[in-house]
Write a protein that holds these residues in place. Structure first.
Motif, PDB file in Angstrom:
ATOM      1  N   PHE A  36       0.859  -1.177   0.000  1.00 52.10           N
ATOM      2  CA  PHE A  36       0.000   0.000   0.000  1.00 52.10           C
ATOM      3  C   PHE A  36       0.898   1.229   0.000  1.00 52.10           C
ATOM      4  CE2 PHE A  36      -4.536   0.990   1.341  1.00 52.10           C
ATOM      5  CZ  PHE A  36      -5.088   0.100   0.433  1.00 52.10           C
ATOM      6  N   GLY A  37       0.438   2.306  -0.612  1.00 49.65           N
ATOM      7  CA  GLY A  37       1.273   3.484  -0.741  1.00 49.65           C
ATOM      8  C   GLY A  37       0.838   4.649   0.125  1.00 49.65           C
ATOM      9  N   ARG A  38       1.758   5.555   0.343  1.00 49.17           N
ATOM     10  CA  ARG A  38       1.519   6.825   1.000  1.00 49.17           C
ATOM     11  C   ARG A  38       2.336   7.895   0.279  1.00 49.17           C
ATOM     12  NH1 ARG A  38      -2.092   4.389   2.939  1.00 49.17           N
ATOM     13  NH2 ARG A  38      -2.636   4.112   5.153  1.00 49.17           N
ATOM     14  N   THR A  39       2.009   9.169   0.528  1.00 47.93           N
ATOM     15  CA  THR A  39       2.755  10.290  -0.031  1.00 47.93           C
ATOM     16  C   THR A  39       3.219  11.176   1.113  1.00 47.93           C
ATOM     17  OG1 THR A  39       1.283  10.257  -1.963  1.00 47.93           O
ATOM     18  CG2 THR A  39       2.712  12.182  -1.700  1.00 47.93           C
ATOM     19  N   ALA A  40       4.476  11.589   1.050  1.00 52.34           N
ATOM     20  CA  ALA A  40       4.988  12.504   2.076  1.00 52.34           C
ATOM     21  C   ALA A  40       4.331  13.867   1.907  1.00 52.34           C
ATOM     22  CB  ALA A  40       6.504  12.634   1.967  1.00 52.34           C
ATOM     23  N   ALA A  41       3.605  14.305   2.941  1.00 45.29           N
ATOM     24  CA  ALA A  41       2.879  15.574   2.870  1.00 45.29           C
ATOM     25  C   ALA A  41       3.794  16.777   3.033  1.00 45.29           C
ATOM     26  CB  ALA A  41       1.794  15.611   3.943  1.00 45.29           C
ATOM     27  N   ARG A  42       4.971  16.551   3.590  1.00 48.21           N
ATOM     28  CA  ARG A  42       5.939  17.624   3.851  1.00 48.21           C
ATOM     29  C   ARG A  42       7.318  16.986   3.948  1.00 48.21           C
ATOM     30  NH1 ARG A  42       2.758  16.733   8.322  1.00 48.21           N
ATOM     31  NH2 ARG A  42       1.496  18.556   7.807  1.00 48.21           N
ATOM     32  N   ASP A  43       8.333  17.794   4.014  1.00 45.13           N
ATOM     33  CA  ASP A  43       9.665  17.258   4.279  1.00 45.13           C
ATOM     34  C   ASP A  43       9.642  16.574   5.645  1.00 45.13           C
ATOM     35  OD1 ASP A  43      10.568  18.296   1.885  1.00 45.13           O
ATOM     36  OD2 ASP A  43      11.562  20.025   2.791  1.00 45.13           O
ATOM     37  N   THR A  44      10.085  15.343   5.695  1.00 48.27           N
ATOM     38  CA  THR A  44       9.984  14.567   6.934  1.00 48.27           C
ATOM     39  C   THR A  44      11.140  13.576   6.980  1.00 48.27           C
ATOM     40  OG1 THR A  44       8.498  13.156   8.253  1.00 48.27           O
ATOM     41  CG2 THR A  44       8.334  12.951   5.863  1.00 48.27           C
TER      42      THR A  44
ATOM     43  N   GLU B  21       9.168  16.242   0.547  1.00 47.26           N
ATOM     44  CA  GLU B  21       7.730  16.380   0.265  1.00 47.26           C
ATOM     45  C   GLU B  21       7.424  15.824  -1.120  1.00 47.26           C
ATOM     46  OE1 GLU B  21       4.265  17.874  -1.618  1.00 47.26           O
ATOM     47  OE2 GLU B  21       6.293  18.539  -2.179  1.00 47.26           O
ATOM     48  N   GLY B  22       6.299  15.140  -1.230  1.00 47.72           N
ATOM     49  CA  GLY B  22       5.870  14.578  -2.500  1.00 47.72           C
ATOM     50  C   GLY B  22       6.439  13.216  -2.816  1.00 47.72           C
ATOM     51  N   SER B  23       7.320  12.694  -1.953  1.00 49.18           N
ATOM     52  CA  SER B  23       7.878  11.351  -2.178  1.00 49.18           C
ATOM     53  C   SER B  23       6.770  10.311  -2.090  1.00 49.18           C
ATOM     54  CB  SER B  23       8.947  11.029  -1.130  1.00 49.18           C
ATOM     55  OG  SER B  23      10.045  11.900  -1.212  1.00 49.18           O
ATOM     56  N   LYS B  24       6.768   9.394  -3.027  1.00 40.37           N
ATOM     57  CA  LYS B  24       5.884   8.246  -2.940  1.00 40.37           C
ATOM     58  C   LYS B  24       6.621   7.131  -2.215  1.00 40.37           C
ATOM     59  CE  LYS B  24       1.736   8.793  -4.667  1.00 40.37           C
ATOM     60  NZ  LYS B  24       0.514   8.387  -3.965  1.00 40.37           N
ATOM     61  N   ILE B  25       5.950   6.560  -1.217  1.00 36.64           N
ATOM     62  CA  ILE B  25       6.531   5.486  -0.419  1.00 36.64           C
ATOM     63  C   ILE B  25       5.596   4.291  -0.470  1.00 36.64           C
ATOM     64  CG2 ILE B  25       7.437   4.795   1.827  1.00 36.64           C
ATOM     65  CD1 ILE B  25       6.664   8.397   1.544  1.00 36.64           C
TER      66      ILE B  25
END
Length: 407
Positions: free
Chosen positions: A296-304, A313-317
């Motif tokens: 399952f995927g998530r997207t980084a909402a901010r630099d983290t 930010e914007g990285s797909k994980i």
């Protein structure tokens, strides 16, 4: 900016291992254990250049990512496509692909409709249908368990629970497959899924309309919320649509995988027959051992960060649930199927606020089948080779020839 699979390309932070692998290769999807092991071995977070994504497979990092819904969000899509950058392939789910506070509102409604109390009220109907199906299969010399049991049972009981007037069994099963394949890259599996959805999608939405439902099912409970002003009529239809992926496909997969586990571990089947209270633990171990939802995927909402590594930010994980559920650091002997394990904290249904909303009803359906089988089936014997069906997000069987030996 040139997108990669619908999301922005990223540059991994120094120190993050780089692995040139295709997680969506059909050979890996059919037999993922070596991939899971290598992903965990490389570290808590890995960069996959083929898709310019990060992947987590160790239990600790996967669980932390899934429970951090503020930094790693769902509203930008739980597959590879970033809904903030590219139009979704379908109207996004208002419970799966949404974040608080909107998620809190719709989740509360769905949780009420699929509460343990509601599922308990369906138990007699589940059992009656399970008895019919198991008795039918006991009369067969052998049978194909995916279509004959794993699919047949959910598409028989779940439309009744929802109150669907129109039932197309094949569309109900294939819809979930389409949804989960669409989470992957632009490969053959995803393209075929989107082609099928051109036919299935309109039927699903029409079948979710208020006038296509009875006034005494789960669907009517959702539309009652629209009458109360909690949600709109259109949102009610979208939530009923969510039933059909939350309550069918994962249950089909769970039943098929449970049959495979028990057929290949006859001593565990004997333990279950001797003590029916092990039915629920057997379900949980099946879910951990086979991970019906493998990624399952998530997207980084901010630099983290993940495990101390910077994440932009914007990285797909991609969170590889199958790898997390087989992590020896968490489970000790993950390759052993033990129905008394009681694997508290497995991630087969996700974790955190986005844990699968249909998990109560899935467990109720699988328990009904296993309980009836435990009373009537002495042995579950393989009658041929099991074949796994490649899917971009689901680890499910395509064929499972079995034979039931009666008591």
């Amino acid at each position: 900016m040139t997108l990669i699979e619908g999301h922005k390309p990223i540059t991994p932070a120094d120190g993050i291992p780089v692995w040139d692998v295709d997680p969506y290769d059909e050979a890996i999807l059919a037999n993922p254990d070596a991939y899971y092991a290598k992903l965990r071995e490389l570290g808590p977070v890995v960069y996959i250049p083929r898709y310019s994504i990060l992947a987590v497979g160790q239990y600790a990092s996967a669980h932390k990512l899934f429970t951090n819904h503020e930094n790693f969000i769902s509203s930008r899509g739980v597959g590879l496509n970033d809904f903030a950058l590219e139009e979704p392939w379908r109207p996004p789910s208002i419970i799966l692909e949404v974040d608080p506070p909107d998620h809190t509102r719709t989740r509360r409604i769905m949780a009420k409709a699929l509460s343990p109390k509601v599922v308990k009220s369906l138990a007699d109907m589940f059992r009656a249908e399970a008895e019919i199906i198991v008795d039918d299969l006991l009369r067969e010399s052998s049978f194909e368990a995916v279509t004959g049991l794993a699919e047949r049972f959910p598409v028989t009981v779940f439309p009744k629970a929802v109150g669907m007037r129109d039932v197309h069994h094949r569309h109900l099963v294939d819809y979930g497959s389409c949804v989960f394949n669409a989470m992957g890259p632009d490969n053959a599996l995803r393209r075929q899924a989107l082609e099928r959805n051109a036919i299935i999608g309109p039927w699903i939405m029409a079948a979710c309309a208020r006038d296509r439902l009875t006034d005494d099912g789960l669907g009517a409970m959702i539309y009652a919320e629209a009458d109360a002003g909690t949600i709109t009529e259109a949102e009610a239809a979208m939530l009923v649509r969510s039933f059909l992926s939350a309550g069918v496909d994962t249950t089909v997969t769970g039943i098929g995988n449970a049959l495979w586990c028990l057929a290949n571990n006859p001593a565990e089947w004997d333990r279950l027959r001797a003590d029916i209270t092990l039915a629920r633990p057997a379900i949980e171990e099946t879910l951990r051992f086979t991970s019906p939802v493998h990624t399952f995927g998530r997207t980084a909402a901010r630099d983290t960060e993940i495990a101390g590594y910077p994440v932009e930010e914007g990285s797909k994980i991609i969170c590889v649930l199958g790898a997390a559920n087989s992590d020896p650091e968490k489970w000790g002997d993950p390759g052993t199927f033990r129905i008394d394990r009681r694997p508290l904290g497995h991630m087969a249904f996700g974790a955190g606020i986005h844990g699968c909303v249909g998990q109560n009803i899935a467990r109720g359906e699988i328990e009904a089948i296993l309980s009836v089988m435990a009373e009537r089936v002495a042995r579950i014997e393989p009658a041929g080779d099991a074949v796994w069906r490649p899917n971009n997000a689901i680890h499910a069987l395509d064929q499972l020839p079995l034979k039931f030996i009666p008591n």
